[in-house]
Design a protein around this motif. Structure first.
Motif, PDB file in Angstrom:
ATOM      1  N   TYR A  71       1.006  -1.268  -0.122  1.00 12.24           N
ATOM      2  CA  TYR A  71       0.006  -0.017  -0.015  1.00 12.24           C
ATOM      3  C   TYR A  71       0.908   1.186   0.001  1.00 12.24           C
ATOM      4  CZ  TYR A  71      -3.421   3.452   1.490  1.00 12.24           C
ATOM      5  OH  TYR A  71      -4.167   4.573   1.818  1.00 12.24           O
ATOM      6  N   GLY A  72       1.801   1.303   0.887  1.00 11.84           N
ATOM      7  CA  GLY A  72       2.824   2.519   0.813  1.00 11.84           C
ATOM      8  C   GLY A  72       3.583   2.852  -0.479  1.00 11.84           C
ATOM      9  N   TYR A  73       4.122   1.572  -0.863  1.00 13.24           N
ATOM     10  CA  TYR A  73       4.697   1.539  -2.236  1.00 13.24           C
ATOM     11  C   TYR A  73       3.685   2.110  -3.382  1.00 13.24           C
ATOM     12  CZ  TYR A  73       8.123   0.389  -5.945  1.00 13.24           C
ATOM     13  OH  TYR A  73       8.730   0.609  -6.905  1.00 13.24           O
ATOM     14  N   TYR A  74       2.561   1.621  -3.455  1.00 13.35           N
ATOM     15  CA  TYR A  74       1.629   2.126  -4.268  1.00 13.35           C
ATOM     16  C   TYR A  74       1.344   3.615  -4.243  1.00 13.35           C
ATOM     17  CZ  TYR A  74      -2.967   2.936  -6.597  1.00 13.35           C
ATOM     18  OH  TYR A  74      -4.133   3.431  -7.358  1.00 13.35           O
ATOM     19  N   PHE A 107      13.163  11.366   1.044  1.00 11.43           N
ATOM     20  CA  PHE A 107      13.357  11.152   2.468  1.00 11.43           C
ATOM     21  C   PHE A 107      13.234  12.069   3.263  1.00 11.43           C
ATOM     22  CE2 PHE A 107      15.559   7.627  -0.110  1.00 11.43           C
ATOM     23  CZ  PHE A 107      15.330   6.669   0.760  1.00 11.43           C
ATOM     24  N   ASP A 108      13.113  13.469   2.757  1.00  6.97           N
ATOM     25  CA  ASP A 108      12.844  14.487   3.744  1.00  6.97           C
ATOM     26  C   ASP A 108      11.291  14.898   4.153  1.00  6.97           C
ATOM     27  OD1 ASP A 108      15.605  15.055   3.708  1.00  6.97           O
ATOM     28  OD2 ASP A 108      15.433  16.359   1.668  1.00  6.97           O
ATOM     29  N   LEU A 109      10.559  14.158   3.304  1.00  6.27           N
ATOM     30  CA  LEU A 109       8.942  14.239   3.790  1.00  6.27           C
ATOM     31  C   LEU A 109       8.739  13.956   5.069  1.00  6.27           C
ATOM     32  CD1 LEU A 109       7.476  13.038   0.161  1.00  6.27           C
ATOM     33  CD2 LEU A 109       7.734  15.587   1.243  1.00  6.27           C
ATOM     34  N   PRO A 110       7.856  14.692   5.757  1.00  2.00           N
ATOM     35  CA  PRO A 110       7.433  14.154   7.037  1.00  2.00           C
ATOM     36  C   PRO A 110       6.995  12.877   7.257  1.00  2.00           C
ATOM     37  CG  PRO A 110       6.247  16.249   6.743  1.00  2.00           C
ATOM     38  CD  PRO A 110       7.313  15.749   5.526  1.00  2.00           C
ATOM     39  N   ARG A 111       5.950  12.737   5.912  1.00  2.00           N
ATOM     40  CA  ARG A 111       5.464  11.414   5.731  1.00  2.00           C
ATOM     41  C   ARG A 111       4.973  11.437   4.286  1.00  2.00           C
ATOM     42  NH1 ARG A 111       0.283  13.130   4.498  1.00  2.00           N
ATOM     43  NH2 ARG A 111      -0.173  15.144   5.364  1.00  2.00           N
ATOM     44  N   LEU A 112       4.683   9.954   3.818  1.00  2.00           N
ATOM     45  CA  LEU A 112       4.226   9.936   2.476  1.00  2.00           C
ATOM     46  C   LEU A 112       2.807  10.462   2.083  1.00  2.00           C
ATOM     47  CD1 LEU A 112       6.020   6.702   1.591  1.00  2.00           C
ATOM     48  CD2 LEU A 112       6.682   8.677   0.794  1.00  2.00           C
ATOM     49  N   PRO A 113       2.376  10.945   1.033  1.00  4.45           N
ATOM     50  CA  PRO A 113       1.173  11.158   0.672  1.00  4.45           C
ATOM     51  C   PRO A 113       0.125  10.071   1.002  1.00  4.45           C
ATOM     52  CG  PRO A 113       2.571  11.589  -1.294  1.00  4.45           C
ATOM     53  CD  PRO A 113       3.180  10.799  -0.306  1.00  4.45           C
ATOM     54  N   SER A 121       1.112  15.568  -4.619  1.00  8.99           N
ATOM     55  CA  SER A 121       0.297  14.355  -4.694  1.00  8.99           C
ATOM     56  C   SER A 121      -1.209  14.987  -4.770  1.00  8.99           C
ATOM     57  CB  SER A 121       0.444  14.032  -3.211  1.00  8.99           C
ATOM     58  OG  SER A 121      -0.404  12.928  -2.887  1.00  8.99           O
ATOM     59  N   PRO A 122      -1.872  13.998  -5.323  1.00 10.68           N
ATOM     60  CA  PRO A 122      -3.262  14.247  -5.583  1.00 10.68           C
ATOM     61  C   PRO A 122      -4.002  13.963  -4.303  1.00 10.68           C
ATOM     62  CG  PRO A 122      -2.802  12.580  -7.060  1.00 10.68           C
ATOM     63  CD  PRO A 122      -1.315  13.065  -6.526  1.00 10.68           C
ATOM     64  N   ALA A 123      -3.286  12.933  -3.391  1.00  5.32           N
ATOM     65  CA  ALA A 123      -3.988  12.634  -2.084  1.00  5.32           C
ATOM     66  C   ALA A 123      -3.751  13.630  -0.944  1.00  5.32           C
ATOM     67  CB  ALA A 123      -3.396  11.128  -1.771  1.00  5.32           C
ATOM     68  N   ILE A 166       2.834   4.972  -7.422  1.00  9.80           N
ATOM     69  CA  ILE A 166       1.915   5.018  -8.552  1.00  9.80           C
ATOM     70  C   ILE A 166       1.135   6.485  -8.400  1.00  9.80           C
ATOM     71  CG2 ILE A 166      -0.246   4.002  -9.682  1.00  9.80           C
ATOM     72  CD1 ILE A 166       2.630   2.393  -9.802  1.00  9.80           C
ATOM     73  N   GLU A 167       0.743   6.666  -7.066  1.00  8.99           N
ATOM     74  CA  GLU A 167      -0.356   7.706  -7.206  1.00  8.99           C
ATOM     75  C   GLU A 167       0.535   9.098  -7.074  1.00  8.99           C
ATOM     76  OE1 GLU A 167      -2.870   7.684  -3.912  1.00  8.99           O
ATOM     77  OE2 GLU A 167      -3.990   5.852  -4.624  1.00  8.99           O
ATOM     78  N   TRP A 168       1.575   9.020  -6.500  1.00 10.95           N
ATOM     79  CA  TRP A 168       2.458  10.541  -6.588  1.00 10.95           C
ATOM     80  C   TRP A 168       3.445  10.509  -7.494  1.00 10.95           C
ATOM     81  CZ3 TRP A 168       6.604  12.287  -2.837  1.00 10.95           C
ATOM     82  CH2 TRP A 168       6.930  13.447  -3.026  1.00 10.95           C
ATOM     83  N   ARG A 169       4.504   9.711  -7.624  1.00 11.63           N
ATOM     84  CA  ARG A 169       5.649   9.936  -8.387  1.00 11.63           C
ATOM     85  C   ARG A 169       5.245   9.730  -9.914  1.00 11.63           C
ATOM     86  NH1 ARG A 169       9.538  12.915  -7.650  1.00 11.63           N
ATOM     87  NH2 ARG A 169      10.563  12.487  -5.731  1.00 11.63           N
TER      88      ARG A 169
END
Length: 154
Positions: free
Chosen positions: A23-26, A109-115, A92-94, A30-33
């Motif tokens: 789910y995290g990889y997707y 890696f600098d993001l506080p969390r993934l989208p 990120s659209p999310a 997929i959704e962001w990159r």
């Protein structure tokens, strides 16, 4: 607790860890990159840290709201960047507050969390795979112990 119940518990944990990783990889890939929205932003500041790391601060606007982010960039990008210069930004659209500059790697890696999820890329890239492997080793070890116990019981 019997070995069978322990192994089944580890199997459930393994399924949950693999699902969380997928789910995290997707969400990240997929959704962001691959499908993130690209807008034009503007560089508002550039600076270097004492260790030589280069950063740019940029603003971008989505649906009338302005967002700002400090992003680590490569030296060649930094050298050709000035305040006020337009810069391509992917968000990120999310979660429109999560953004990056395409091609400027390490910044994820600098993001506080993934989208759209509660953890960051370090957790996805380093912690989850390690937990999956350790848990898998436990499952294999318990399965071997169960097989040996059955052989000795006969």
């Amino acid at each position: 607790m019997t070995l069978l119940r322990l192994r089944n518990g580890l199997l459930l944990l393994e399924i949950a860890l693999v699902a969380l990783f997928a789910y995290g990889y997707y969400r990240w890939t997929i959704e962001w990159r691959l499908n993130g929205t690209v807008v034009q932003g503007a560089v508002t500041e550039t600076f270097r840290l004492d260790d030589g790391s280069a950063f740019v601060v940029y603003d971008y606007t989505v649906d009338g709201a302005t967002y700002s982010r400090i992003h680590r960039v490569h030296d060649d990008f930094f050298a050709g960047t000035s305040v006020g210069q337009p810069v391509e930004v992917i968000y990120s659209p999310a979660d429109v507050a999560v953004s990056g500059i395409p091609g400027q790697g390490g910044g994820d890696f600098d993001l506080p969390r993934l989208p759209g999820i509660f953890f960051d890329l370090r957790f996805l890239a380093f912690v989850l795979p390690a937990l999956i492997l350790v848990n898998l080793a436990g499952i294999i070890g318990l399965t071997i112990a169960m097989i040996r116990r059955r052989k000795t019981a006969k």
